[in-house]
Motif scaffolding. Sequence first.
Motif, PDB file in Angstrom:
ATOM      1  N   ALA A 100       0.704  -1.216  -0.002  1.00 40.50           N
ATOM      2  CA  ALA A 100      -0.114   0.119  -0.048  1.00 40.50           C
ATOM      3  C   ALA A 100       0.669   1.342  -0.073  1.00 40.50           C
ATOM      4  CB  ALA A 100      -1.121  -0.040   1.174  1.00 40.50           C
ATOM      5  N   ALA A 101       2.110   1.088   0.646  1.00 39.03           N
ATOM      6  CA  ALA A 101       2.900   2.263   0.591  1.00 39.03           C
ATOM      7  C   ALA A 101       3.573   2.857  -0.835  1.00 39.03           C
ATOM      8  CB  ALA A 101       4.273   2.019   1.397  1.00 39.03           C
ATOM      9  N   ILE A 102       3.500   1.840  -1.772  1.00 39.44           N
ATOM     10  CA  ILE A 102       4.313   2.258  -2.843  1.00 39.44           C
ATOM     11  C   ILE A 102       3.277   3.399  -3.635  1.00 39.44           C
ATOM     12  CG2 ILE A 102       4.772   1.459  -5.310  1.00 39.44           C
ATOM     13  CD1 ILE A 102       5.251  -1.213  -3.886  1.00 39.44           C
ATOM     14  N   PRO A 103       2.056   3.160  -3.991  1.00 44.27           N
ATOM     15  CA  PRO A 103       1.264   4.241  -4.528  1.00 44.27           C
ATOM     16  C   PRO A 103       1.142   5.437  -3.578  1.00 44.27           C
ATOM     17  CG  PRO A 103      -0.243   2.649  -3.738  1.00 44.27           C
ATOM     18  CD  PRO A 103       1.094   2.164  -3.843  1.00 44.27           C
ATOM     19  N   ILE A 104       1.119   5.430  -2.427  1.00 45.69           N
ATOM     20  CA  ILE A 104       0.870   6.373  -1.516  1.00 45.69           C
ATOM     21  C   ILE A 104       2.022   7.446  -1.528  1.00 45.69           C
ATOM     22  CG2 ILE A 104       0.975   7.005   1.088  1.00 45.69           C
ATOM     23  CD1 ILE A 104      -0.748   4.745   1.669  1.00 45.69           C
ATOM     24  N   ALA A 105       3.272   6.637  -1.579  1.00 42.74           N
ATOM     25  CA  ALA A 105       4.558   7.561  -1.764  1.00 42.74           C
ATOM     26  C   ALA A 105       4.595   8.378  -3.017  1.00 42.74           C
ATOM     27  CB  ALA A 105       5.838   6.530  -1.645  1.00 42.74           C
ATOM     28  N   MET A 106       4.212   7.666  -4.053  1.00 41.00           N
ATOM     29  CA  MET A 106       3.974   8.417  -5.357  1.00 41.00           C
ATOM     30  C   MET A 106       3.152   9.343  -5.252  1.00 41.00           C
ATOM     31  SD  MET A 106       4.343   4.891  -8.014  1.00 41.00           S
ATOM     32  CE  MET A 106       4.584   5.830  -9.389  1.00 41.00           C
ATOM     33  N   ALA A 107       2.000   9.164  -4.671  1.00 39.01           N
ATOM     34  CA  ALA A 107       0.958  10.340  -4.400  1.00 39.01           C
ATOM     35  C   ALA A 107       1.628  11.506  -3.832  1.00 39.01           C
ATOM     36  CB  ALA A 107      -0.205   9.573  -4.215  1.00 39.01           C
ATOM     37  N   ILE A 108       2.236  11.187  -2.600  1.00 39.17           N
ATOM     38  CA  ILE A 108       2.691  12.452  -1.791  1.00 39.17           C
ATOM     39  C   ILE A 108       3.933  13.051  -2.411  1.00 39.17           C
ATOM     40  CG2 ILE A 108       4.221  12.917   0.432  1.00 39.17           C
ATOM     41  CD1 ILE A 108       2.758  10.286   1.747  1.00 39.17           C
ATOM     42  N   TYR A 109       4.640  12.363  -3.237  1.00 38.02           N
ATOM     43  CA  TYR A 109       5.696  13.086  -3.800  1.00 38.02           C
ATOM     44  C   TYR A 109       5.162  14.002  -5.114  1.00 38.02           C
ATOM     45  CZ  TYR A 109       9.274  14.529  -7.213  1.00 38.02           C
ATOM     46  OH  TYR A 109       9.994  15.392  -8.109  1.00 38.02           O
ATOM     47  N   TYR A 110       4.061  13.429  -5.793  1.00 40.14           N
ATOM     48  CA  TYR A 110       3.530  14.148  -7.014  1.00 40.14           C
ATOM     49  C   TYR A 110       2.798  15.490  -6.489  1.00 40.14           C
ATOM     50  CZ  TYR A 110       0.469  15.093 -10.929  1.00 40.14           C
ATOM     51  OH  TYR A 110      -0.213  15.552 -11.794  1.00 40.14           O
ATOM     52  N   ILE A 111       2.003  15.298  -5.325  1.00 33.44           N
ATOM     53  CA  ILE A 111       1.462  16.596  -4.877  1.00 33.44           C
ATOM     54  C   ILE A 111       2.364  17.669  -4.129  1.00 33.44           C
ATOM     55  CG2 ILE A 111      -0.220  17.464  -3.019  1.00 33.44           C
ATOM     56  CD1 ILE A 111      -1.723  14.398  -3.252  1.00 33.44           C
ATOM     57  N   SER A 112       3.413  17.029  -3.532  1.00 34.91           N
ATOM     58  CA  SER A 112       4.519  17.902  -3.161  1.00 34.91           C
ATOM     59  C   SER A 112       5.277  18.687  -4.286  1.00 34.91           C
ATOM     60  CB  SER A 112       5.299  17.198  -2.165  1.00 34.91           C
ATOM     61  OG  SER A 112       6.142  16.464  -2.753  1.00 34.91           O
ATOM     62  N   HIS A 113       5.535  17.900  -5.257  1.00 33.32           N
ATOM     63  CA  HIS A 113       6.206  18.413  -6.515  1.00 33.32           C
ATOM     64  C   HIS A 113       5.469  19.756  -7.058  1.00 33.32           C
ATOM     65  CE1 HIS A 113       8.999  18.440  -9.930  1.00 33.32           C
ATOM     66  NE2 HIS A 113       7.811  18.400 -10.642  1.00 33.32           N
ATOM     67  N   LYS A 114       4.075  19.337  -6.978  1.00 35.01           N
ATOM     68  CA  LYS A 114       3.385  20.307  -7.949  1.00 35.01           C
ATOM     69  C   LYS A 114       3.119  21.816  -7.223  1.00 35.01           C
ATOM     70  CE  LYS A 114       1.653  18.217 -11.463  1.00 35.01           C
ATOM     71  NZ  LYS A 114       2.005  18.736 -12.765  1.00 35.01           N
TER      72      LYS A 114
END
Length: 439
Positions: A100-114
């Motif tokens: 479950a942590a894999i998509p969560i990590a990608m989502a957190i990074y994507y939002i913070s990057h934006k």
Amino acid sequence: MKLPAIKGFDEEAFNKYLKNTGWLMFGKVLSLIVGLFIARYLGPDLFGDLNFGLSLVAILAAIGALGLDTFIIREIIKEPAKRDEILGTSLWLRLITNAAAIPIAMAIYYISHKISKNPGEPLTIMVGLLALASFFKSFNVIDAYFQSQVQSKYVVQVQNICLIISAVVKLILIYLGLPLIYIVLALVFDGFILALGLVIIYQKRGFNIFRWNFNPDRAKSLLKQSSPLILSAVMVSIYMKIDVVMLKEAGSKAVGIYSAAANLSEAWYFIPVAIVTSVFPALINARKTDIERYHKRLGNLYDLLVYICLPVGIFISFTADFIIHLLYSNKFEGAGAMLSIHIWSGVFVFLGSASSQYLIAEGYTKIAFYRTAAGALVNILLNLWLIPKYAGIGASIATLIACFISTFFILLIPKTRQQGIMMLKSLFLITAFQKIFKR
């Protein structure tokens, strides 16, 4: 590995518990050397991107571990006949959480990057792959089993074989001049072969992983016991890694330079982990049979850790600039000053590792959480203040203060204050002088 005699230690037993430390040191030194090659090859900017991704994933990986290692050891010692149930339940809990942590990590990074003011190149795929590498750490439950049997040497052997394979792969990638994503894929490969190696050594020892089973009641029991440690582990990761994540606003280069210093400073943190992990079963046994001996062993453990870390801290403080120049040439200018500050965090990390085992043995898991939460909160607040002013220097100071507060938070709690005083006596060499003058 023969340790120097220290008054108060059962030398024979202590050396038995630590005889694999030399091989463990070999593995860590090899990892450090490969890491230096990677840093020099990538340069500050790309090395900063890599360490940012690793730090972000490390915070989530702390959740994936579920704080179970110590409880797996304790439960197996208590109920050896339930080994397959304990290990199987722990493995499935970790696999589900880490997946479950894999998509969560990608989502957190994507939002913070934006929303970032200084976003840099997008690293979403890299973050996802690094989270996948952490997924394979679920199989570290096998390591916990061998620890419970004081047979960590088998795990160390597997780790060192995997490290040698990993080192060869990474050096080939550097020789070929391949881009950063290949280094990231090599880290995924590292996680996979280590998990495979752990399974193989477990099978070779006459056990069968396919006999493991999942028990919902056992799962509830383990999670209930470990839940404070899950939050505690997250807080530890935050105050150890949040500086790199927050420093990203200053740019990838700033992250890379700071990471070059921090990685060297933290390279020896395996020493307290190896020592404390090795002696934990002895501490538990002493607590059952002889409380006075139990407290004496804890005091001697604090002394030993201080004897190790103080000389290193002093030496590095005076030679930090030379070391950075020697290892990194002129690519990471400014890292020397950061290293001379950051290295002193190790003193408190060493003592904190030992006192954490005391808190677990006594059932003070909530106190373990409160102290790491205090350290994490202080680190975040100090980083918000110091990073904009001093960049990596500020992050180093914040980490040092946070580690001190986290370690000695137990002085504020009446029932743990005595342990805090014992650590202070060890830190200021009071017990060392007492032993000298008793002779």
